[in-house]
Design an enzyme around this catalytic site. Structure first.
Site, PDB file in Angstrom:
ATOM      1  N   CYS A 174       0.593  -0.784  -0.123  1.00 20.12           N
ATOM      2  CA  CYS A 174       0.141   0.185  -0.057  1.00 20.12           C
ATOM      3  C   CYS A 174       1.026   1.176  -0.091  1.00 20.12           C
ATOM      4  O   CYS A 174       1.567   1.053   0.267  1.00 20.12           O
ATOM      5  CB  CYS A 174      -0.871  -0.266   0.838  1.00 20.12           C
ATOM      6  SG  CYS A 174      -2.076   1.910   1.269  1.00 20.12           S
ATOM      7  N   ASP A 230       0.439   3.574   1.963  1.00 21.18           N
ATOM      8  CA  ASP A 230      -0.085   4.492   3.082  1.00 21.18           C
ATOM      9  C   ASP A 230       1.520   4.357   3.868  1.00 21.18           C
ATOM     10  O   ASP A 230       2.603   3.715   3.277  1.00 21.18           O
ATOM     11  CB  ASP A 230      -0.386   3.184   4.030  1.00 21.18           C
ATOM     12  CG  ASP A 230      -0.385   4.015   5.268  1.00 21.18           C
ATOM     13  OD1 ASP A 230       0.339   4.832   6.280  1.00 21.18           O
ATOM     14  OD2 ASP A 230      -1.598   4.277   5.972  1.00 21.18           O
ATOM     15  N   ARG A 241       3.248   4.779   6.445  1.00 23.63           N
ATOM     16  CA  ARG A 241       3.119   3.965   7.165  1.00 23.63           C
ATOM     17  C   ARG A 241       3.455   2.531   7.318  1.00 23.63           C
ATOM     18  O   ARG A 241       4.772   1.253   8.064  1.00 23.63           O
ATOM     19  CB  ARG A 241       2.047   3.317   8.642  1.00 23.63           C
ATOM     20  CG  ARG A 241       1.908   5.486   9.301  1.00 23.63           C
ATOM     21  CD  ARG A 241       0.787   4.978   9.342  1.00 23.63           C
ATOM     22  NE  ARG A 241      -0.421   4.687   8.508  1.00 23.63           N
ATOM     23  CZ  ARG A 241      -1.696   4.558   8.893  1.00 23.63           C
ATOM     24  NH1 ARG A 241      -2.098   4.148  10.789  1.00 23.63           N
ATOM     25  NH2 ARG A 241      -2.778   4.274   8.290  1.00 23.63           N
ATOM     26  N   HIS A 278      -1.981  -4.460   4.837  1.00 27.21           N
ATOM     27  CA  HIS A 278      -1.628  -3.610   6.190  1.00 27.21           C
ATOM     28  C   HIS A 278      -3.110  -3.602   6.923  1.00 27.21           C
ATOM     29  O   HIS A 278      -3.798  -2.802   6.337  1.00 27.21           O
ATOM     30  CB  HIS A 278      -1.081  -2.546   6.568  1.00 27.21           C
ATOM     31  CG  HIS A 278      -1.523  -1.331   5.864  1.00 27.21           C
ATOM     32  ND1 HIS A 278      -2.158   0.374   6.687  1.00 27.21           N
ATOM     33  CD2 HIS A 278      -1.956  -1.036   4.919  1.00 27.21           C
ATOM     34  CE1 HIS A 278      -2.865   0.577   5.874  1.00 27.21           C
ATOM     35  NE2 HIS A 278      -2.386   0.342   4.776  1.00 27.21           N
ATOM     36  N   CYS A 283      -6.047   0.013   6.934  1.00 29.34           N
ATOM     37  CA  CYS A 283      -6.219   0.282   5.596  1.00 29.34           C
ATOM     38  C   CYS A 283      -6.999   1.609   5.345  1.00 29.34           C
ATOM     39  O   CYS A 283      -8.411   0.926   5.268  1.00 29.34           O
ATOM     40  CB  CYS A 283      -5.411  -0.685   4.481  1.00 29.34           C
ATOM     41  SG  CYS A 283      -5.844  -0.069   3.303  1.00 29.34           S
TER      42      CYS A 283
HETATM   43 ZN   LIG Z   1      -3.297   1.323   3.024  1.00 30.83          ZN
END
Ligand SMILES: [Zn+2]
Length: 256
Positions: free
Chosen positions: A43, A45, A47, A99, A102
């Site tokens: 992803c 993302d 993080r 994750h 998400c």
């Molecule tokens: Zn995500």
């Protein structure tokens, strides 16, 4: 340029200098070629950074990221990246990594409109709808994380059925496609037990993964929560949830 942006260049210069100090010749060796064994499909993302999570250095993991780690059959971006990784770099392992927490998966689960990305997230809603009965049987608070895992299983299959992988396996190339999930809350990776390597039928692999997900998240909510929220003492009470799980809900074995 703003001060914040300038700080990135300052950090970059410090990092490059430190690397060269500790590992003289590191960058000149990178220039010659990259020989990663791994490809990461994750992803976007912020993080979930592939290199830091796995402790891999520049040159060791080939990365493709998008919202909610989706591999669409006709996505030339993802497919081209996979093809480059498999055909030219000869990676040995491709990890599809979802994750927990998400935002893309949550939006798909809840049907939240976020804009243009709704059309991308629609692919996860297809997964949600395919497993509607399973998801609706779970406590509401764990459904998004269960969907995160179902989405990973779905995308592992999508990678495995791509012409890139079919061709690679037909010529005997050793490359596996794994399904993992990352916990933003504890920094840990989990192997979801769905690894496609052309040794087992994909449909059996997929069904076994779905069964594991059903069993895992079908526990009472206090046991199905992410690790940080688990009680210190876990009783075996979950073994007879719903008055006894039918055979189809038992955890998959190695032989499934
Ligand atoms: Zn995500």
């Amino acid at each position: 340029m703003s001060e914040n942006i300038q700080s990135l260049f300052a950090h970059n210069r410090a990092w490059a200098a430190q690397m060269e100090r500790e590992r003289p010749g590191f960058f000149t060796s990178l220039v010659k070629q990259q020989t990663p064994k791994y490809m990461w499909i994750g992803c976007s993302d912020s993080r979930v950074p592939a290199n830091q999570i796995t402790g891999l250095e520049p040159g060791e993991v080939f990365v493709h990221r998008n919202v909610a780690n989706i591999v669409v059959h006709s996505d030339l971006n993802a497919l081209s990246t996979i093809q480059f990784a498999v055909d030219l770099l000869k990676v040995q392992h491709i990890m599809v990594v979802g994750h927990y927490g998400c935002a893309g998966v949550k939006a798909a689960m809840d049907g939240t409109r976020v804009g243009l990305a709704d059309n991308w997230i629609r692919h996860i809603q297809d997964v949600r709808d395919r497993h509607a009965v399973l998801l609706e049987s779970l406590p509401p608070e764990v459904r998004a994380d269960a969907l995160c895992e179902l989405n990973v299983a779905e995308q592992v299959v999508n990678v495995a059925v791509s012409t890139v992988m079919v061709d690679a396996w037909s010529r005997g190339q050793q490359v596996s496609v794994h399904g993992w999930a990352f916990g933003v809350h504890d920094g840990l990776l989990q192997d979801l037990g769905i690894t496609a390597d052309n040794q087992r039928p994909l449909d059996a692999l997929y069904k076994a993964a779905v069964q594991r997900i059903r069993f895992k998240w079908g526990k009472p909510p206090e046991l199905a929560m992410p690790v940080r929220e688990k009680p210190a003492v876990i009783t075996p009470a979950h073994t007879d949830h719903d008055g006894g799980a039918p055979a189809a809900e038992q955890p998959a074995t190695q032989n499934d």
